[in-house]
Design a protein around this motif. Sequence first.
Motif, PDB file in Angstrom:
ATOM      1  N   TYR A 233       0.839  -1.178   0.000  1.00  0.00           N
ATOM      2  CA  TYR A 233       0.000   0.000   0.000  1.00  0.00           C
ATOM      3  C   TYR A 233       0.893   1.253   0.000  1.00  0.00           C
ATOM      4  O   TYR A 233       2.046   1.195   0.443  1.00  0.00           O
ATOM      5  CB  TYR A 233      -0.883   0.034   1.253  1.00  0.00           C
ATOM      6  N   PRO A 234       0.391   2.382  -0.506  1.00  0.00           N
ATOM      7  CA  PRO A 234       1.160   3.626  -0.406  1.00  0.00           C
ATOM      8  C   PRO A 234       1.558   3.894   1.042  1.00  0.00           C
ATOM      9  O   PRO A 234       0.749   3.725   1.955  1.00  0.00           O
ATOM     10  CB  PRO A 234       0.179   4.681  -0.927  1.00  0.00           C
ATOM     11  N   LEU A 235       2.788   4.276   1.226  1.00  0.00           N
ATOM     12  CA  LEU A 235       3.400   4.471   2.544  1.00  0.00           C
ATOM     13  C   LEU A 235       3.542   3.166   3.325  1.00  0.00           C
ATOM     14  O   LEU A 235       3.808   3.171   4.532  1.00  0.00           O
ATOM     15  CB  LEU A 235       2.637   5.505   3.388  1.00  0.00           C
ATOM     16  N   GLY A 236       3.377   2.044   2.611  1.00  0.00           N
ATOM     17  CA  GLY A 236       3.602   0.748   3.235  1.00  0.00           C
ATOM     18  C   GLY A 236       5.050   0.597   3.670  1.00  0.00           C
ATOM     19  O   GLY A 236       5.966   1.189   3.089  1.00  0.00           O
ATOM     20  N   LEU A 237       5.265  -0.213   4.702  1.00  0.00           N
ATOM     21  CA  LEU A 237       6.578  -0.363   5.325  1.00  0.00           C
ATOM     22  C   LEU A 237       7.305  -1.579   4.767  1.00  0.00           C
ATOM     23  O   LEU A 237       6.754  -2.677   4.729  1.00  0.00           O
ATOM     24  CB  LEU A 237       6.415  -0.509   6.840  1.00  0.00           C
ATOM     25  N   MET A 238       8.548  -1.375   4.345  1.00  0.00           N
ATOM     26  CA  MET A 238       9.424  -2.455   3.888  1.00  0.00           C
ATOM     27  C   MET A 238      10.587  -2.562   4.862  1.00  0.00           C
ATOM     28  O   MET A 238      11.254  -1.562   5.153  1.00  0.00           O
ATOM     29  CB  MET A 238       9.950  -2.136   2.482  1.00  0.00           C
ATOM     30  N   VAL A 239      10.831  -3.775   5.390  1.00  0.00           N
ATOM     31  CA  VAL A 239      11.929  -3.976   6.336  1.00  0.00           C
ATOM     32  C   VAL A 239      12.758  -5.185   5.899  1.00  0.00           C
ATOM     33  O   VAL A 239      12.230  -6.292   5.764  1.00  0.00           O
ATOM     34  CB  VAL A 239      11.430  -4.192   7.773  1.00  0.00           C
ATOM     35  N   PHE A 240      14.038  -4.939   5.686  1.00  0.00           N
ATOM     36  CA  PHE A 240      14.983  -5.997   5.330  1.00  0.00           C
ATOM     37  C   PHE A 240      15.961  -6.237   6.471  1.00  0.00           C
ATOM     38  O   PHE A 240      16.437  -5.282   7.104  1.00  0.00           O
ATOM     39  CB  PHE A 240      15.829  -5.592   4.112  1.00  0.00           C
ATOM     40  N   GLU A 241      16.323  -7.494   6.679  1.00  0.00           N
ATOM     41  CA  GLU A 241      17.527  -7.791   7.455  1.00  0.00           C
ATOM     42  C   GLU A 241      18.695  -7.832   6.481  1.00  0.00           C
ATOM     43  O   GLU A 241      18.536  -8.240   5.319  1.00  0.00           O
ATOM     44  CB  GLU A 241      17.407  -9.127   8.195  1.00  0.00           C
ATOM     45  N   ILE A 242      19.878  -7.413   6.954  1.00  0.00           N
ATOM     46  CA  ILE A 242      21.032  -7.328   6.054  1.00  0.00           C
ATOM     47  C   ILE A 242      22.271  -7.928   6.707  1.00  0.00           C
ATOM     48  O   ILE A 242      22.320  -8.165   7.921  1.00  0.00           O
ATOM     49  CB  ILE A 242      21.344  -5.869   5.661  1.00  0.00           C
ATOM     50  N   GLY A 243      23.289  -8.138   5.875  1.00  0.00           N
ATOM     51  CA  GLY A 243      24.596  -8.519   6.364  1.00  0.00           C
ATOM     52  C   GLY A 243      25.409  -7.288   6.718  1.00  0.00           C
ATOM     53  O   GLY A 243      25.061  -6.158   6.356  1.00  0.00           O
ATOM     54  N   GLN A 244      26.489  -7.509   7.417  1.00  0.00           N
ATOM     55  CA  GLN A 244      27.306  -6.393   7.889  1.00  0.00           C
ATOM     56  C   GLN A 244      27.848  -5.566   6.723  1.00  0.00           C
ATOM     57  O   GLN A 244      28.403  -6.103   5.771  1.00  0.00           O
ATOM     58  CB  GLN A 244      28.470  -6.911   8.741  1.00  0.00           C
ATOM     59  N   GLY A 245      27.629  -4.250   6.794  1.00  0.00           N
ATOM     60  CA  GLY A 245      28.167  -3.329   5.802  1.00  0.00           C
ATOM     61  C   GLY A 245      27.345  -3.176   4.537  1.00  0.00           C
ATOM     62  O   GLY A 245      27.770  -2.484   3.604  1.00  0.00           O
ATOM     63  N   GLN A 246      26.143  -3.762   4.495  1.00  0.00           N
ATOM     64  CA  GLN A 246      25.330  -3.693   3.270  1.00  0.00           C
ATOM     65  C   GLN A 246      24.334  -2.544   3.274  1.00  0.00           C
ATOM     66  O   GLN A 246      23.626  -2.332   2.285  1.00  0.00           O
ATOM     67  CB  GLN A 246      24.581  -5.022   3.062  1.00  0.00           C
ATOM     68  N   GLU A 247      24.261  -1.778   4.364  1.00  0.00           N
ATOM     69  CA  GLU A 247      23.180  -0.807   4.511  1.00  0.00           C
ATOM     70  C   GLU A 247      23.182   0.282   3.446  1.00  0.00           C
ATOM     71  O   GLU A 247      22.119   0.654   2.916  1.00  0.00           O
ATOM     72  CB  GLU A 247      23.194  -0.183   5.913  1.00  0.00           C
ATOM     73  N   ASP A 248      24.334   0.826   3.090  1.00  0.00           N
ATOM     74  CA  ASP A 248      24.358   1.930   2.129  1.00  0.00           C
ATOM     75  C   ASP A 248      23.983   1.463   0.726  1.00  0.00           C
ATOM     76  O   ASP A 248      23.258   2.152  -0.001  1.00  0.00           O
ATOM     77  CB  ASP A 248      25.739   2.589   2.117  1.00  0.00           C
ATOM     78  N   ASP A 249      24.469   0.280   0.346  1.00  0.00           N
ATOM     79  CA  ASP A 249      24.102  -0.270  -0.964  1.00  0.00           C
ATOM     80  C   ASP A 249      22.608  -0.545  -1.028  1.00  0.00           C
ATOM     81  O   ASP A 249      21.954  -0.274  -2.049  1.00  0.00           O
ATOM     82  CB  ASP A 249      24.883  -1.562  -1.234  1.00  0.00           C
ATOM     83  N   LEU A 250      22.053  -1.091   0.051  1.00  0.00           N
ATOM     84  CA  LEU A 250      20.619  -1.399   0.048  1.00  0.00           C
ATOM     85  C   LEU A 250      19.791  -0.115   0.056  1.00  0.00           C
ATOM     86  O   LEU A 250      18.753  -0.038  -0.619  1.00  0.00           O
ATOM     87  CB  LEU A 250      20.257  -2.271   1.248  1.00  0.00           C
ATOM     88  N   LYS A 251      20.234   0.897   0.784  1.00  0.00           N
ATOM     89  CA  LYS A 251      19.512   2.169   0.775  1.00  0.00           C
ATOM     90  C   LYS A 251      19.418   2.716  -0.646  1.00  0.00           C
ATOM     91  O   LYS A 251      18.348   3.177  -1.072  1.00  0.00           O
ATOM     92  CB  LYS A 251      20.214   3.184   1.679  1.00  0.00           C
ATOM     93  N   GLU A 252      20.497   2.653  -1.391  1.00  0.00           N
ATOM     94  CA  GLU A 252      20.485   3.133  -2.774  1.00  0.00           C
ATOM     95  C   GLU A 252      19.496   2.347  -3.615  1.00  0.00           C
ATOM     96  O   GLU A 252      18.744   2.926  -4.422  1.00  0.00           O
ATOM     97  CB  GLU A 252      21.901   3.017  -3.352  1.00  0.00           C
ATOM     98  N   LEU A 253      19.467   1.036  -3.429  1.00  0.00           N
ATOM     99  CA  LEU A 253      18.521   0.197  -4.171  1.00  0.00           C
ATOM    100  C   LEU A 253      17.080   0.544  -3.804  1.00  0.00           C
ATOM    101  O   LEU A 253      16.196   0.583  -4.676  1.00  0.00           O
ATOM    102  CB  LEU A 253      18.787  -1.281  -3.890  1.00  0.00           C
ATOM    103  N   MET A 254      16.827   0.807  -2.537  1.00  0.00           N
ATOM    104  CA  MET A 254      15.471   1.126  -2.093  1.00  0.00           C
ATOM    105  C   MET A 254      15.027   2.489  -2.616  1.00  0.00           C
ATOM    106  O   MET A 254      13.865   2.661  -3.014  1.00  0.00           O
ATOM    107  CB  MET A 254      15.392   1.060  -0.568  1.00  0.00           C
TER     108      MET A 254
END
Length: 281
Positions: A233-254
């Motif tokens: 839904y619009p403004l729906g929440l997406m939550v991923f678990e990640i491996g160490q150091g992947q946060e910036d790459d995943l933020k760009e993808l999101m």
Amino acid sequence: MRLDEAMKAAAADLSNLPDGDGWRDARVLLSHLLGDREALFREPERQLTASEEIQFFEWVARRKSREPVSHIIGLREFYGRDFVVSSKVLDPRPDSETLIETVLARLDDDLSGPKILDLGVGSGCLLLTLLSEVPGSTGMGADLSEDALQVAKQNADALGLKDRVQFVQSNWLENVSGQYHVVISNPPYIETDDISTLEPEVRDFEPHLALDGGVTGLDCYKAILSKITPFLYPLGLMVFEIGQGQEDDLKELMVDAGFEDIQYHKDLASTVRCVSGRLKK
């Protein structure tokens, strides 16, 4: 053999495990065998029966070969609840409780009966915990592995949640239908070349399908984000678990996939463990 004698012998057998806590593992095995977590402390002089002694030291031998304790006893605690586990699913880990806390913190208070989708549901520990914690919520769990889905269904039945959850065999979103207020996923995120370096408990006893995230570890995130928009839904929440150091790459993808208000969430070791965001209107 007395309980305290059995414990001493088992702890010695397990003394060379890397975590250095053979006593803890032996205590968990013995407690499970007896169906009593306090027996060792309450009556250390109690005698094991011959069959109990045989069973206990068979389990100790399996642990010595690096088989996870949870696989030996078939259970793992997560967020205060016991979940059935096997070699067909990833072991629930304390770090993953960060995802639960993230959803609970970011879930809209005025949202009635939120619908939650778990991509790569595995044992069901994440989805079923959220359904247990959020009154009126319903869920869908998707997994490519039929074996994993059977484990998740068993856990849903044990927790009294079978009427609030559905499961579907699906390669990510391929066979999923409907829209959801929350989508969660703990997808495979280990780089392919790193699989061989994992501890034997993981490398040899957990499904590689749930571990291997491709050359960069990001393949599954890309696959999900490329098709997720119609399912939220619009403004729906997406939550991923990640491996160490992947946060910036995943933020760009999101961001590229249309998400905003992206936040990082740390586990108890102060490592960023989850990334969350909301789908733009």
